[in-house]
Write a protein that holds these residues in place. Structure first.
Motif, PDB file in Angstrom:
ATOM      1  N   GLN A   6       0.818  -1.212   0.000  1.00  0.00           N
ATOM      2  CA  GLN A   6       0.000   0.000   0.000  1.00  0.00           C
ATOM      3  C   GLN A   6       0.855   1.267   0.000  1.00  0.00           C
ATOM      4  O   GLN A   6       0.573   2.217  -0.735  1.00  0.00           O
ATOM      5  CB  GLN A   6      -0.928   0.004   1.213  1.00  0.00           C
ATOM      6  CG  GLN A   6      -1.934   1.154   1.211  1.00  0.00           C
ATOM      7  CD  GLN A   6      -3.135   0.865   2.081  1.00  0.00           C
ATOM      8  OE1 GLN A   6      -3.140  -0.086   2.851  1.00  0.00           O
ATOM      9  NE2 GLN A   6      -4.169   1.669   1.970  1.00  0.00           N
ATOM     10  N   ASN A   7       1.929   1.272   0.796  1.00  0.00           N
ATOM     11  CA  ASN A   7       2.731   2.488   0.940  1.00  0.00           C
ATOM     12  C   ASN A   7       3.647   2.759  -0.239  1.00  0.00           C
ATOM     13  O   ASN A   7       3.951   3.919  -0.538  1.00  0.00           O
ATOM     14  CB  ASN A   7       3.568   2.411   2.223  1.00  0.00           C
ATOM     15  CG  ASN A   7       2.721   2.462   3.472  1.00  0.00           C
ATOM     16  OD1 ASN A   7       1.628   3.041   3.468  1.00  0.00           O
ATOM     17  ND2 ASN A   7       3.186   1.851   4.548  1.00  0.00           N
ATOM     18  N   PHE A   8       4.107   1.704  -0.924  1.00  0.00           N
ATOM     19  CA  PHE A   8       5.075   1.890  -1.999  1.00  0.00           C
ATOM     20  C   PHE A   8       4.477   1.748  -3.401  1.00  0.00           C
ATOM     21  O   PHE A   8       5.162   2.048  -4.383  1.00  0.00           O
ATOM     22  CB  PHE A   8       6.232   0.900  -1.837  1.00  0.00           C
ATOM     23  CG  PHE A   8       7.079   1.174  -0.627  1.00  0.00           C
ATOM     24  CD1 PHE A   8       8.011   2.198  -0.629  1.00  0.00           C
ATOM     25  CD2 PHE A   8       6.933   0.417   0.519  1.00  0.00           C
ATOM     26  CE1 PHE A   8       8.782   2.463   0.492  1.00  0.00           C
ATOM     27  CE2 PHE A   8       7.699   0.668   1.649  1.00  0.00           C
ATOM     28  CZ  PHE A   8       8.639   1.695   1.639  1.00  0.00           C
ATOM     29  N   ILE A   9       3.231   1.294  -3.488  1.00  0.00           N
ATOM     30  CA  ILE A   9       2.598   1.166  -4.805  1.00  0.00           C
ATOM     31  C   ILE A   9       1.313   1.995  -4.882  1.00  0.00           C
ATOM     32  O   ILE A   9       1.211   2.930  -5.680  1.00  0.00           O
ATOM     33  CB  ILE A   9       2.300  -0.312  -5.130  1.00  0.00           C
ATOM     34  CG1 ILE A   9       3.598  -1.115  -5.196  1.00  0.00           C
ATOM     35  CG2 ILE A   9       1.550  -0.413  -6.468  1.00  0.00           C
ATOM     36  CD1 ILE A   9       3.389  -2.600  -5.461  1.00  0.00           C
ATOM     37  N   VAL A  10       0.348   1.680  -4.034  1.00  0.00           N
ATOM     38  CA  VAL A  10      -0.957   2.327  -4.131  1.00  0.00           C
ATOM     39  C   VAL A  10      -0.890   3.808  -3.764  1.00  0.00           C
ATOM     40  O   VAL A  10      -1.385   4.667  -4.517  1.00  0.00           O
ATOM     41  CB  VAL A  10      -1.977   1.600  -3.230  1.00  0.00           C
ATOM     42  CG1 VAL A  10      -3.304   2.349  -3.216  1.00  0.00           C
ATOM     43  CG2 VAL A  10      -2.183   0.171  -3.711  1.00  0.00           C
ATOM     44  N   LEU A  11      -0.285   4.128  -2.635  1.00  0.00           N
ATOM     45  CA  LEU A  11      -0.261   5.522  -2.175  1.00  0.00           C
ATOM     46  C   LEU A  11       0.481   6.446  -3.137  1.00  0.00           C
ATOM     47  O   LEU A  11      -0.051   7.498  -3.523  1.00  0.00           O
ATOM     48  CB  LEU A  11       0.333   5.594  -0.774  1.00  0.00           C
ATOM     49  CG  LEU A  11       0.321   6.976  -0.106  1.00  0.00           C
ATOM     50  CD1 LEU A  11      -1.114   7.486   0.012  1.00  0.00           C
ATOM     51  CD2 LEU A  11       0.973   6.921   1.269  1.00  0.00           C
ATOM     52  N   PRO A  12       1.708   6.117  -3.585  1.00  0.00           N
ATOM     53  CA  PRO A  12       2.394   7.018  -4.522  1.00  0.00           C
ATOM     54  C   PRO A  12       1.648   7.188  -5.843  1.00  0.00           C
ATOM     55  O   PRO A  12       1.556   8.304  -6.372  1.00  0.00           O
ATOM     56  CB  PRO A  12       3.747   6.326  -4.742  1.00  0.00           C
ATOM     57  CG  PRO A  12       3.950   5.466  -3.551  1.00  0.00           C
ATOM     58  CD  PRO A  12       2.583   5.001  -3.175  1.00  0.00           C
ATOM     59  N   MET A  13       1.109   6.093  -6.390  1.00  0.00           N
ATOM     60  CA  MET A  13       0.408   6.200  -7.669  1.00  0.00           C
ATOM     61  C   MET A  13      -0.851   7.048  -7.538  1.00  0.00           C
ATOM     62  O   MET A  13      -1.251   7.740  -8.477  1.00  0.00           O
ATOM     63  CB  MET A  13       0.061   4.806  -8.199  1.00  0.00           C
ATOM     64  CG  MET A  13       1.274   4.006  -8.637  1.00  0.00           C
ATOM     65  SD  MET A  13       0.851   2.387  -9.347  1.00  0.00           S
ATOM     66  CE  MET A  13       0.106   2.889 -10.902  1.00  0.00           C
ATOM     67  N   THR A  14      -1.486   7.010  -6.358  1.00  0.00           N
ATOM     68  CA  THR A  14      -2.675   7.833  -6.136  1.00  0.00           C
ATOM     69  C   THR A  14      -2.303   9.298  -5.956  1.00  0.00           C
ATOM     70  O   THR A  14      -2.897  10.190  -6.571  1.00  0.00           O
ATOM     71  CB  THR A  14      -3.440   7.341  -4.897  1.00  0.00           C
ATOM     72  OG1 THR A  14      -3.728   5.944  -5.029  1.00  0.00           O
ATOM     73  CG2 THR A  14      -4.743   8.099  -4.728  1.00  0.00           C
ATOM     74  N   MET A  15      -1.317   9.556  -5.131  1.00  0.00           N
ATOM     75  CA  MET A  15      -0.928  10.934  -4.833  1.00  0.00           C
ATOM     76  C   MET A  15      -0.337  11.642  -6.050  1.00  0.00           C
ATOM     77  O   MET A  15      -0.411  12.869  -6.163  1.00  0.00           O
ATOM     78  CB  MET A  15       0.080  10.953  -3.683  1.00  0.00           C
ATOM     79  CG  MET A  15      -0.425  10.386  -2.380  1.00  0.00           C
ATOM     80  SD  MET A  15      -1.665  11.430  -1.576  1.00  0.00           S
ATOM     81  CE  MET A  15      -0.619  12.711  -0.896  1.00  0.00           C
ATOM     82  N   LEU A  16       0.286  10.887  -6.972  1.00  0.00           N
ATOM     83  CA  LEU A  16       0.916  11.466  -8.160  1.00  0.00           C
ATOM     84  C   LEU A  16       0.020  11.380  -9.390  1.00  0.00           C
ATOM     85  O   LEU A  16       0.500  11.434 -10.515  1.00  0.00           O
ATOM     86  CB  LEU A  16       2.252  10.757  -8.433  1.00  0.00           C
ATOM     87  CG  LEU A  16       3.315  10.888  -7.339  1.00  0.00           C
ATOM     88  CD1 LEU A  16       4.543  10.066  -7.673  1.00  0.00           C
ATOM     89  CD2 LEU A  16       3.692  12.355  -7.115  1.00  0.00           C
ATOM     90  N   ALA A  17      -1.280  11.273  -9.164  1.00  0.00           N
ATOM     91  CA  ALA A  17      -2.219  11.107 -10.272  1.00  0.00           C
ATOM     92  C   ALA A  17      -3.007  12.381 -10.569  1.00  0.00           C
ATOM     93  O   ALA A  17      -3.999  12.337 -11.294  1.00  0.00           O
ATOM     94  CB  ALA A  17      -3.182   9.961  -9.966  1.00  0.00           C
TER      95      ALA A  17
END
Length: 251
Positions: free
Chosen positions: A169-180
């Motif tokens: 969640q912290n290294f895949i889902v969260l960054p991809m969401t925040m940088l979208a």
């Protein structure tokens, strides 16, 4: 279908019984984001020519909360069942992989939509963004929640302990969401980062959802629909394949 409905109700009740944590906490987090970023940038940033920054931010926060909580619902449920050992009761039941998928992902869509609606209801008082094309917003909300629910199932199947799930969640889902594009329009980025954003499927979910509010977006909503639809089908197919094979479920 009776078994699917029973498992679906169980998954919905699982998050609803702790709704203060599963619904209330994400709404509060979104409001804090809005208060901080909206207060600082409202007078300095205009998007799409005339839209205020706070109004622009609201759909992004709604979709970000929806996606993260749809993922959390399936992933947390499956990893908890695996660790506590009660997953065996599902394994011995005559439920097909389709039944598992429909129940788990269906419940994650419900949680995502409930959280998204809660964020919208609370934040809309700060700067009503309007709903220029509500059908677009609904389509991207449902597709996004289904995609993230499927991804959560994959993460739950793969992870064997909570720190593995946290890493996913912290290294895949969260960054991809925040940088979208939640907090900005990608048109304000340098060319390199615009290109990188266009490679992120989460960007198309948020941009298409935002189109439903304003009638304008960074890319065509049809392109966003094609990318999100194809991504949802691909992740769903992978999830169903893993469930059918019993990946990390049967040893």
């Amino acid at each position: 279908m009776d078994g699917t409905g029973t498992l679906f109700r169980k998954e919905v009740l699982r998050f609803w019984k702790v709704s203060f944590q599963t619904v209330g906490a994400p709404v509060l987090t979104a409001v804090l984001y809005l208060l901080i970023f909206g207060h600082v940038l409202e007078d300095h940033v205009k998007v799409y020519g005339q839209i205020g920054y706070t109004a622009f931010l609201i759909p992004g926060l709604v979709m970000m909360s929806l996606l993260q909580n749809a993922f959390a619902n399936t992933s947390s449920s499956l990893i908890q069942s695996k660790i506590t050992g009660n997953l065996v009761f599902l394994l011995v039941s005559p439920l097909s992989h389709w039944a598992w998928y429909l129940a788990y992902v269906g419940a994650s869509v419900v949680r995502g939509l409930v959280v998204g609606a809660g964020v919208l209801v609370v934040t809309v008082w700060f700067a009503p963004p309007g709903l220029a094309q509500p059908l677009w917003a609904l389509v991207f909300a449902v597709l996004g929640a289904a995609l993230m629910g499927s991804l959560g199932l994959i993460a739950g199947l793969w992870a064997e302990k909570f720190d593995q799930m946290a890493a996913f969640q912290n290294f895949i889902v969260l960054p991809m969401t925040m940088l979208a594009g939640v907090f900005y329009s990608v048109h304000t980025l340098p060319d390199l980062w615009q290109t990188a954003s266009h490679l992120n499927p989460f960007f198309y979910m948020i941009d298409g959802f935002r189109h439903g509010f304003f009638g304008v977006s960074d890319v065509s909503p049809w392109l966003s629909l094609a990318v999100v639809g194809a991504s949802t089908l691909a992740v769903a197919a992978l999830t169903l394949s893993l469930l059918k094979s019993g990946y990390k479920l049967r040893h």
